[in-house]
Design a protein around this motif. Structure first.
Motif, PDB file in Angstrom:
ATOM      1  N   LYS A  69     -40.957 -49.437   0.377  1.00  0.00           N
ATOM      2  CA  LYS A  69     -40.983 -49.428  -0.989  1.00  0.00           C
ATOM      3  C   LYS A  69     -40.649 -48.259  -1.580  1.00  0.00           C
ATOM      4  O   LYS A  69     -40.713 -46.995  -1.161  1.00  0.00           O
ATOM      5  N   GLY A  70     -40.464 -48.228  -2.818  1.00  0.00           N
ATOM      6  CA  GLY A  70     -39.984 -46.950  -3.667  1.00  0.00           C
ATOM      7  C   GLY A  70     -38.587 -46.857  -3.779  1.00  0.00           C
ATOM      8  O   GLY A  70     -37.573 -47.414  -3.393  1.00  0.00           O
ATOM      9  N   ASN A  71     -38.224 -45.788  -4.657  1.00  0.00           N
ATOM     10  CA  ASN A  71     -36.843 -45.499  -5.175  1.00  0.00           C
ATOM     11  C   ASN A  71     -36.283 -44.470  -3.807  1.00  0.00           C
ATOM     12  O   ASN A  71     -36.857 -44.302  -2.809  1.00  0.00           O
ATOM     13  N   SER A  72     -34.952 -44.210  -4.050  1.00  0.00           N
ATOM     14  CA  SER A  72     -34.503 -43.582  -2.702  1.00  0.00           C
ATOM     15  C   SER A  72     -35.051 -41.921  -2.712  1.00  0.00           C
ATOM     16  O   SER A  72     -35.373 -41.560  -1.684  1.00  0.00           O
ATOM     17  N   LEU A  73     -35.493 -41.308  -3.757  1.00  0.00           N
ATOM     18  CA  LEU A  73     -36.457 -40.131  -3.663  1.00  0.00           C
ATOM     19  C   LEU A  73     -37.520 -40.313  -2.739  1.00  0.00           C
ATOM     20  O   LEU A  73     -37.971 -39.517  -1.834  1.00  0.00           O
ATOM     21  N   CYS A  74     -38.096 -41.350  -3.060  1.00  0.00           N
ATOM     22  CA  CYS A  74     -39.606 -41.726  -2.487  1.00  0.00           C
ATOM     23  C   CYS A  74     -39.579 -42.072  -1.024  1.00  0.00           C
ATOM     24  O   CYS A  74     -39.958 -41.617   0.022  1.00  0.00           O
ATOM     25  N   LYS A  75     -38.269 -42.885  -0.659  1.00  0.00           N
ATOM     26  CA  LYS A  75     -38.083 -43.249   0.585  1.00  0.00           C
ATOM     27  C   LYS A  75     -37.593 -42.089   1.558  1.00  0.00           C
ATOM     28  O   LYS A  75     -38.249 -41.866   2.416  1.00  0.00           O
ATOM     29  N   GLU A  76     -36.742 -41.131   1.026  1.00  0.00           N
ATOM     30  CA  GLU A  76     -36.259 -40.069   1.744  1.00  0.00           C
ATOM     31  C   GLU A  76     -37.440 -38.929   1.820  1.00  0.00           C
ATOM     32  O   GLU A  76     -37.503 -38.336   3.060  1.00  0.00           O
ATOM     33  N   THR A  77     -38.320 -38.941   0.885  1.00  0.00           N
ATOM     34  CA  THR A  77     -39.406 -37.897   1.006  1.00  0.00           C
ATOM     35  C   THR A  77     -40.582 -38.437   1.905  1.00  0.00           C
ATOM     36  O   THR A  77     -41.030 -37.646   2.814  1.00  0.00           O
ATOM     37  N   GLY A  78     -40.858 -39.609   1.881  1.00  0.00           N
ATOM     38  CA  GLY A  78     -41.537 -40.215   3.121  1.00  0.00           C
ATOM     39  C   GLY A  78     -40.992 -40.041   4.345  1.00  0.00           C
ATOM     40  O   GLY A  78     -41.992 -39.594   5.319  1.00  0.00           O
ATOM     41  N   LYS A  79     -40.017 -40.219   4.600  1.00  0.00           N
ATOM     42  CA  LYS A  79     -39.280 -39.997   6.014  1.00  0.00           C
ATOM     43  C   LYS A  79     -39.594 -38.348   6.389  1.00  0.00           C
ATOM     44  O   LYS A  79     -40.066 -38.271   7.564  1.00  0.00           O
ATOM     45  N   LEU A  80     -39.498 -37.218   5.496  1.00  0.00           N
ATOM     46  CA  LEU A  80     -39.618 -35.989   5.917  1.00  0.00           C
ATOM     47  C   LEU A  80     -41.196 -35.764   6.033  1.00  0.00           C
ATOM     48  O   LEU A  80     -41.437 -35.095   6.970  1.00  0.00           O
ATOM     49  N   LEU A  81     -41.835 -36.385   5.153  1.00  0.00           N
ATOM     50  CA  LEU A  81     -43.345 -36.164   5.266  1.00  0.00           C
ATOM     51  C   LEU A  81     -44.047 -36.788   6.602  1.00  0.00           C
ATOM     52  O   LEU A  81     -45.007 -36.152   7.149  1.00  0.00           O
ATOM     53  N   ARG A  82     -43.355 -37.593   6.977  1.00  0.00           N
ATOM     54  CA  ARG A  82     -43.965 -38.334   8.281  1.00  0.00           C
ATOM     55  C   ARG A  82     -43.578 -37.460   9.607  1.00  0.00           C
ATOM     56  O   ARG A  82     -44.281 -37.668  10.609  1.00  0.00           O
ATOM     57  N   THR A  83     -42.841 -36.775   9.265  1.00  0.00           N
ATOM     58  CA  THR A  83     -42.385 -35.716  10.449  1.00  0.00           C
ATOM     59  C   THR A  83     -42.570 -34.294  10.269  1.00  0.00           C
ATOM     60  O   THR A  83     -42.158 -33.409  10.921  1.00  0.00           O
TER      61      THR A  83
END
Length: 340
Positions: free
Chosen positions: A188-202
């Motif tokens: 879920k989320g826009n592109s900013l949210c999705k890319e940020t989520g990937k970074l935060l998970r790692t």
């Protein structure tokens, strides 16, 4: 502690900033000196009107210009070099003051602080942090309006700064960090949210719990909610407006009949407690995190009580050594990510 106050900033300047000065002098013994930055004759006239005596804890610092709400943040700094906000930030830059407090033009305060103080090492953009209420426990919103357009890397830095603030100022031992989105699922989320989520998970050092939705904020929120400044400012202003509207509707209904008036009288202490929990005046201001200095941004319509609390927040930010803690968190983050 020495604080520079932008006396000319705000919808009700200089009355409310100076009213905050009077309350701060009475209630904040840790306050060593307040630099009153603005037009001297205006400040002196307001001191006399409010019965604020001159003394060693007050010093007027002259500034001949005032930033208008119609000014852009950049123009306010470039074209009004002798404005009260610019001169107040100069005092922090020179080391004369430990922090600056302003209820004036937010864009001017952010721009002046960024240009004059610069960011901490490895922070690309500062972010406004706002302590918000909920049914359970207060939480930190970051960014609440400094950067409408952000990159995923900026939001990761917001998470690091917000975690440091929540840990050392709010007392959260292992702050839980959520990413604002329109759904809890990873996709879920826009592109900013999705890319940020990937970074935060790692990203080590961040206790990331995943995406959070709007209803999570008021029930069982994480300790820190990360978003871009555009989204954060909408959340902040909508929340404040909704709280104001709800209290207005409740008051209207209570006053509609004799029976509800009596019930309202009995429930008045409860209403006062709720108002205290939800009022922006209680925090007074919002720290602009990530700077090589301390800037506290108060609401434009801040009352004298709110201005006093903004000054108190500046003192708290200094005493908790927020910037050294942010730098330590960043150093640990970079050490973990350093190439082998």
């Amino acid at each position: 502690m020495k604080i520079a106050l932008d006396v000319m900033g705000g919808d009700h300047a200089p009355q409310n900033p100076m009213g905050g000065v009077k309350l701060a002098l009475e209630s904040l013994p840790q306050l060593e000196k307040l630099f009153l930055v603005g037009v001297p004759e205006v400040i002196e006239r307001e001191m006399q009107a409010q019965g604020i005596p001159a003394g060693p804890r007050l010093e007027i610092f002259p500034a001949s210009q005032v930033v208008d709400m119609s000014d852009s943040g950049l123009d306010a700094v470039r074209k009004k070099k002798d404005s009260s906000i610019s001169r107040a930030v100069d005092l922090v830059k020179e080391g004369t003051a430990d922090a600056v407090v302003s209820a004036g033009h937010t864009g001017a305060a952010v721009t002046a602080s960024l240009i004059k103080l610069r960011t901490l090492a490895h922070i690309e953009r500062p972010a406004i942090a706002s302590v918000m209420p909920s049914m359970t426990t207060p939480w930190l919103l970051i960014d609440a309006g400094a950067n409408p357009d952000s990159l995923p890397e900026h939001l990761v830095q917001n998470a690091l700064m917000g975690s440091a603030y929540a840990r050392h100022v709010m007392g959260r031992s292992n702050p839980r960090v959520g990413l604002m989105s329109n759904g809890t699922e990873e996709e879920k989320g826009n592109s900013l949210c999705k890319e940020t989520g990937k970074l935060l998970r790692t990203t080590p050092g961040i206790n990331f719990i995943g995406n959070v939705e709007g209803h999570d904020l008021w029930d069982t929120p994480p300790d820190v909610v990360v978003c871009d400044g555009f989204t954060g400012n909408i959340i902040l202003k909508t929340s404040e407006a909704l709280a104001h509207a709800l209290f207005g509707m409740i008051k209207e209904e209570i006053m509609s009949t004799t029976r509800t008036k009596i019930g309202g009288m009995l429930a008045r202490p409860a209403f006062k407690r709720i108002h205290k929990k939800t009022s922006a005046d209680e925090s007074g201001g919002m720290p602009l995190l990530g700077l090589n200095g301390i800037t506290i941004i108060a609401h434009g319509g801040a009352s004298a009580y709110a201005m006093k609390n903004a000054i108190r927040m500046a003192c708290d930010t200094i005493s908790h050594q927020v910037n050294p803690h942010i730098e330590a968190a960043l150093s640990q983050h970079l050490l973990i990510h350093a190439p082998a």
